[in-house]
Design an enzyme around this catalytic site. Sequence first.
Site, PDB file in Angstrom:
ATOM      1  N   GLU A 191      -7.228   4.727  15.684  1.00 37.53           N
ATOM      2  CA  GLU A 191      -6.915   3.300  15.770  1.00 37.53           C
ATOM      3  C   GLU A 191      -6.248   3.046  17.121  1.00 37.53           C
ATOM      4  OE1 GLU A 191      -4.621   1.885  12.441  1.00 37.53           O
ATOM      5  OE2 GLU A 191      -5.855   2.971  10.996  1.00 37.53           O
ATOM      6  N   CYS A 247       2.993   8.662  -5.299  1.00 36.78           N
ATOM      7  CA  CYS A 247       3.871   9.814  -5.076  1.00 36.78           C
ATOM      8  C   CYS A 247       2.993  11.048  -4.850  1.00 36.78           C
ATOM      9  CB  CYS A 247       4.739   9.993  -6.320  1.00 36.78           C
ATOM     10  SG  CYS A 247       5.687  11.510  -6.333  1.00 36.78           S
ATOM     11  N   HIS A 268      -2.732  -9.924  13.429  1.00 32.76           N
ATOM     12  CA  HIS A 268      -3.067  -8.713  14.187  1.00 32.76           C
ATOM     13  C   HIS A 268      -4.421  -8.923  14.864  1.00 32.76           C
ATOM     14  CE1 HIS A 268      -4.047  -4.556  15.068  1.00 32.76           C
ATOM     15  NE2 HIS A 268      -2.914  -4.131  14.557  1.00 32.76           N
ATOM     16  N   GLU A 284      -2.174  -8.858   7.537  1.00 31.61           N
ATOM     17  CA  GLU A 284      -2.358  -8.592   8.964  1.00 31.61           C
ATOM     18  C   GLU A 284      -3.113  -9.702   9.686  1.00 31.61           C
ATOM     19  OE1 GLU A 284      -3.872  -4.568   9.106  1.00 31.61           O
ATOM     20  OE2 GLU A 284      -1.898  -3.750   8.628  1.00 31.61           O
ATOM     21  N   GLU A 336      -3.147   7.424   7.214  1.00 33.25           N
ATOM     22  CA  GLU A 336      -1.775   7.533   7.716  1.00 33.25           C
ATOM     23  C   GLU A 336      -0.792   8.024   6.651  1.00 33.25           C
ATOM     24  OE1 GLU A 336      -0.646   3.823   9.570  1.00 33.25           O
ATOM     25  OE2 GLU A 336      -1.567   4.431  11.448  1.00 33.25           O
ATOM     26  N   ARG A 368       0.847  -1.197   0.000  1.00 31.13           N
ATOM     27  CA  ARG A 368       0.000   0.000   0.000  1.00 31.13           C
ATOM     28  C   ARG A 368       0.881   1.245   0.000  1.00 31.13           C
ATOM     29  NH1 ARG A 368      -2.525  -0.078   6.205  1.00 31.13           N
ATOM     30  NH2 ARG A 368      -0.557  -0.505   7.242  1.00 31.13           N
TER      31      ARG A 368
HETATM   32  C1  GAL Z   1      -1.991   1.206  11.042  1.00 24.90           C
HETATM   33  C2  GAL Z   1      -2.805   1.247   9.763  1.00 24.90           C
HETATM   34  C3  GAL Z   1      -3.844   0.153   9.711  1.00 24.90           C
HETATM   35  C4  GAL Z   1      -3.238  -1.157  10.121  1.00 24.90           C
HETATM   36  C5  GAL Z   1      -2.669  -1.007  11.505  1.00 24.90           C
HETATM   37  C6  GAL Z   1      -2.100  -2.282  12.056  1.00 24.90           C
HETATM   38  O1  GAL Z   1      -0.762   1.798  10.876  1.00 24.90           O
HETATM   39  O2  GAL Z   1      -3.451   2.483   9.618  1.00 24.90           O
HETATM   40  O3  GAL Z   1      -4.347   0.065   8.396  1.00 24.90           O
HETATM   41  O4  GAL Z   1      -2.270  -1.527   9.220  1.00 24.90           O
HETATM   42  O5  GAL Z   1      -1.649  -0.058  11.469  1.00 24.90           O
HETATM   43  O6  GAL Z   1      -1.596  -2.102  13.351  1.00 24.90           O
END
Ligand code: GAL
Length: 664
Positions: free
Chosen positions: A335, A130, A386, A383, A165, A126
């Site tokens: 987040e 640019c 996660h 992820e 981000e 991702r």
């Molecule tokens: C953040 C991001 C999320 C996910 C998350 C995982 O930096 O915005 O999309 O990747 O980390 O911890």
Amino acid sequence: MPENTAYSNKKIDAEAHRFEKRDMKLGTCYYPEHWPQEMWENDAARMVEIGITHVRIGEFAWSRIEPSRGDFHWNWLDKAIEILADAGLQITMCTPTATPPKWLVDVTPDMLAYTEDGQPRRFGSRRHYCFSSETYRAESRRITEAVVTRYASNPAITSWQTDNEYGCHDTVESYSPMALKAFQAWLKDKYSTIEKLNAAWGTVFWSQEYSRFDQIQFTARTVTEANPAHRLDFQRFSSDQVISFNKEQVDIIRAHTKADITHNVMGHFTAFDHYELGDDIDITTWDSYPLGFMDQEWWTEAQKLRWMRSGHPDFAAFHHDLYRACSNGRWGVMEQQPGPVNWAPNNPAPRDGMVGLWALEAAAHGAEYCSYFRWRQAPFAQEQNHAGLYDSNNNLAQGGAEAKAAHDVLDKLGELKPHQAKVALIFDYEAKWMFDIQPQGTGWHYEKLCFEFYTTLRRLGLSIDIISPHHDLTDYALAVAPSLPVIPDDLFARAKVSKTKLFFGPRSGSKTSDYQIPKQSPFEGLKHIRSESLREGAVLDVDMDEQFYRAKIWRDFVQTTQNRQAKFDDGFPAFIQTQNYDYLAAWPEPKWLRAILRSVVTELGLETVWLPKDLRLRRSDDKVFAFNYGAKDTDLSRFAKDVEFIHGSYQLAAASVAIWKDNA
Ligand code: GAL
């Protein structure tokens, strides 16, 4: 369902449902495109059940929204929004520009960012675009316009998030042909003539004089150190590109809706000026991953072990205070870590209680929103390791249970009014860039120095605001700049008007904004002779009030006509106090820093305590919050006498929070 009318009939008043100030809500990040539609309704119902009121969607969904150019598939998203809205959830809709799809990269390869060695980044993860690519900017405006026109009038969408981000995975700087052209134009705009640029950069050094702006290249791949002012301008330019990219999306969103606009920034990230970003959005949000950062940042091995299940006790607080400063007063967490993450070198599980504690800590600092990433753990792709509030098999995870518990406490608390701190810490993005370019010593680390000051002030029991060097000083008795290489011209005058004491750490006033050494010290009565950096293990003895302390890493040799409060062994002043400023001429070891800051704040009439390593306090108007970041119970009776607890008690268990009425 006909296009554009696909919303639920259930009307939610956008005005009334904007993030309400200081009444912190819980949210989650949800990816309907990852799950069969049959699950959505039940997901929404369970979100509500655990106290979630806000849900963020869409930031990575471009390939599902527009699988090929101009072929928009809204139905699935309409349905997801309808289901979430029917459950009473408020939605943050995102522009999907952080993940440009494959078909787009194939037709517009000049949208790609370039690495320092001149290679285009590849599709496959991702943030591969640019910021300077005009082609991508046009695509970003096009998809933003499409999503916004589709959903602007939907009352369930109470806020918008631009992209995701900015700069994550080191993507602020790009070395593409378009970035080079844009950089040259930016320089021309800044300097107007090449002679001015040559003078500002000092290009006579090593025969680097330019005769035209289009001769200027990137500083990548030079044999040895490139010109520091050139590097600094490239950083400033790259930062400006992020700001203007964001502004383009903001302008499009604003043209269609009055809903709030946010962007989610990151922890420990300084590659663009977040104060500037904050000026363009309504709510600044950030992404808080205390354990991931504990494992991968600068802390010692002993600290990493001590706080591996809680994060450093000042990590989240520092960023809450910083991003409150980078906002127009409204901020939150977009987040929040819900359990182990996947991206740090090691990914331990948080101690039971921490996932709830982090949310309450955000509330104590004045957040209006804390949203957990993510609702459910993904069983596939990058992820999959996660955590989510639910596990990938749809069982409530520890994080989900703690989110619910945090919600119950928040419910008890109701509205929280922000506390006006008396002490401000000055944090500056340009300072960070300047020191990164010429650290002049391996131990020098701007953020670490700021963090040590912040930790010490907090252990003294103080609530701290973080501010930019240009911020109004009116409410502050003390403004501490751990280091500020460029002193704004009006800083002393502003401090005089507001009667704010200014405190400066080492290397302050050492540069002009052109990255040169100033002809004159900005500090009245202070002469800078030279500076030195010290290798790890080297220390300097300091005598202050007949107590012996130590300095490390950096030392300024200065002469002064002013009052010296501490001196080095060789007689040079180590700490100076004057009418207009205090100046600390070295990087202090913790004990010395504590002694200095304690004496400075005490002189200003502020009360101090000295908190144990794992305990922190934060005032929130008429309440005091205590957070136990340790693995053991702690006793609060030394810090809270005869108080009325709203939550918790004097015996504060590991990873838990106590809240009492402030009777001060
Ligand atoms: C953040 C991001 C999320 C996910 C998350 C995982 O930096 O915005 O999309 O990747 O980390 O911890």
